[in-house]
Design a protein around this motif. Structure first.
Motif, PDB file in Angstrom:
ATOM      1  N   ASP A 277       0.871  -1.154  -0.341  1.00 46.36           N
ATOM      2  CA  ASP A 277      -0.632  -0.439   0.315  1.00 46.36           C
ATOM      3  C   ASP A 277       0.586   1.422  -0.087  1.00 46.36           C
ATOM      4  OD1 ASP A 277      -2.234  -1.075   0.139  1.00 46.36           O
ATOM      5  OD2 ASP A 277      -2.939  -1.548   2.055  1.00 46.36           O
TER       6      ASP A 277
ATOM      7  N   SER B 101     -12.500  10.824  -0.060  1.00 45.25           N
ATOM      8  CA  SER B 101     -12.408   9.854  -1.334  1.00 45.25           C
ATOM      9  C   SER B 101     -13.951  11.031  -2.225  1.00 45.25           C
ATOM     10  CB  SER B 101     -12.535   8.900  -1.173  1.00 45.25           C
ATOM     11  OG  SER B 101     -12.870   8.325  -2.709  1.00 45.25           O
ATOM     12  N   LYS B 102     -15.358  10.701  -1.111  1.00 40.93           N
ATOM     13  CA  LYS B 102     -15.769  11.641  -2.433  1.00 40.93           C
ATOM     14  C   LYS B 102     -15.556  12.806  -2.487  1.00 40.93           C
ATOM     15  CE  LYS B 102     -19.929   8.519  -1.444  1.00 40.93           C
ATOM     16  NZ  LYS B 102     -20.891   8.018  -0.353  1.00 40.93           N
TER      17      LYS B 102
ATOM     18  N   LEU C 173      -7.539   9.178  -8.511  1.00 44.51           N
ATOM     19  CA  LEU C 173      -8.603   8.139  -7.657  1.00 44.51           C
ATOM     20  C   LEU C 173      -8.090   7.502  -7.265  1.00 44.51           C
ATOM     21  CD1 LEU C 173     -10.518   7.764 -11.622  1.00 44.51           C
ATOM     22  CD2 LEU C 173     -12.055   9.148  -8.827  1.00 44.51           C
ATOM     23  N   GLU C 174      -7.324   6.883  -7.798  1.00 49.31           N
ATOM     24  CA  GLU C 174      -6.574   5.767  -6.898  1.00 49.31           C
ATOM     25  C   GLU C 174      -5.595   6.598  -4.991  1.00 49.31           C
ATOM     26  OE1 GLU C 174      -5.526   2.355  -7.181  1.00 49.31           O
ATOM     27  OE2 GLU C 174      -6.836   2.395  -9.386  1.00 49.31           O
TER      28      GLU C 174
ATOM     29  N   VAL D  53     -14.247   7.715   2.985  1.00 51.17           N
ATOM     30  CA  VAL D  53     -15.498   7.371   1.670  1.00 51.17           C
ATOM     31  C   VAL D  53     -15.671   9.135   1.263  1.00 51.17           C
ATOM     32  CG1 VAL D  53     -17.210   6.612   1.671  1.00 51.17           C
ATOM     33  CG2 VAL D  53     -15.861   4.725   2.379  1.00 51.17           C
TER      34      VAL D  53
ATOM     35  N   SER E 143      -7.590   8.595  -4.002  1.00 54.59           N
ATOM     36  CA  SER E 143      -8.347   8.823  -3.273  1.00 54.59           C
ATOM     37  C   SER E 143      -9.185   7.454  -2.532  1.00 54.59           C
ATOM     38  CB  SER E 143      -9.741   8.898  -3.714  1.00 54.59           C
ATOM     39  OG  SER E 143     -10.080   7.828  -5.142  1.00 54.59           O
ATOM     40  N   THR E 144      -8.918   6.669  -2.655  1.00 57.26           N
ATOM     41  CA  THR E 144      -8.663   5.174  -2.399  1.00 57.26           C
ATOM     42  C   THR E 144      -7.675   4.857  -1.177  1.00 57.26           C
ATOM     43  OG1 THR E 144      -7.333   3.905  -3.223  1.00 57.26           O
ATOM     44  CG2 THR E 144      -9.071   3.523  -4.232  1.00 57.26           C
ATOM     45  N   PHE E 145      -7.601   5.881  -0.551  1.00 59.95           N
ATOM     46  CA  PHE E 145      -6.510   5.532   0.994  1.00 59.95           C
ATOM     47  C   PHE E 145      -7.032   6.848   1.323  1.00 59.95           C
ATOM     48  CE2 PHE E 145      -2.837   4.014  -2.593  1.00 59.95           C
ATOM     49  CZ  PHE E 145      -2.283   3.657  -1.682  1.00 59.95           C
ATOM     50  N   GLN E 146      -8.520   7.600   1.149  1.00 63.35           N
ATOM     51  CA  GLN E 146      -9.027   8.748   2.180  1.00 63.35           C
ATOM     52  C   GLN E 146      -9.811   7.833   2.606  1.00 63.35           C
ATOM     53  OE1 GLN E 146      -7.681  11.378   2.067  1.00 63.35           O
ATOM     54  NE2 GLN E 146      -6.040  10.568   1.218  1.00 63.35           N
TER      55      GLN E 146
END
Length: 69
Positions: free
Chosen positions: A4, A51-52, A40-41, A48, A43-46
């Motif tokens: 990660d 990320s939005k 976008l990738e 929800v 944002s997956t570490f944030q």
């Protein structure tokens, strides 16, 4: 966990590289696509909610730039 961290570093670097390329040629569609994919990738570490917000902020600022809004 290390995987990660490596992904995070890779996509952070991709964003920074795309940002530099963007200043040289803001209409380079391939670069914009790479930049969006990296964001976008990332944002997956944030969370929800974060990320939005991150995704909405990116899309709204780009749509405004290209006079779609």
């Amino acid at each position: 966990m290390e995987n990660d961290f490596d992904r995070l570093l890779f996509f952070e670097h991709a964003c920074r590289t795309a940002e530099v390329t963007y200043t040289k040629n803001p209409l380079d569609t391939e670069n914009l696509t790479r930049w969006a994919s990296a964001l976008l990738e990332l944002s997956t570490f944030q969370s929800v909610q974060d990320s939005k917000l991150m995704i909405k902020g990116c899309f709204i600022s780009n749509l405004t730039y290209f006079n779609f809004l």
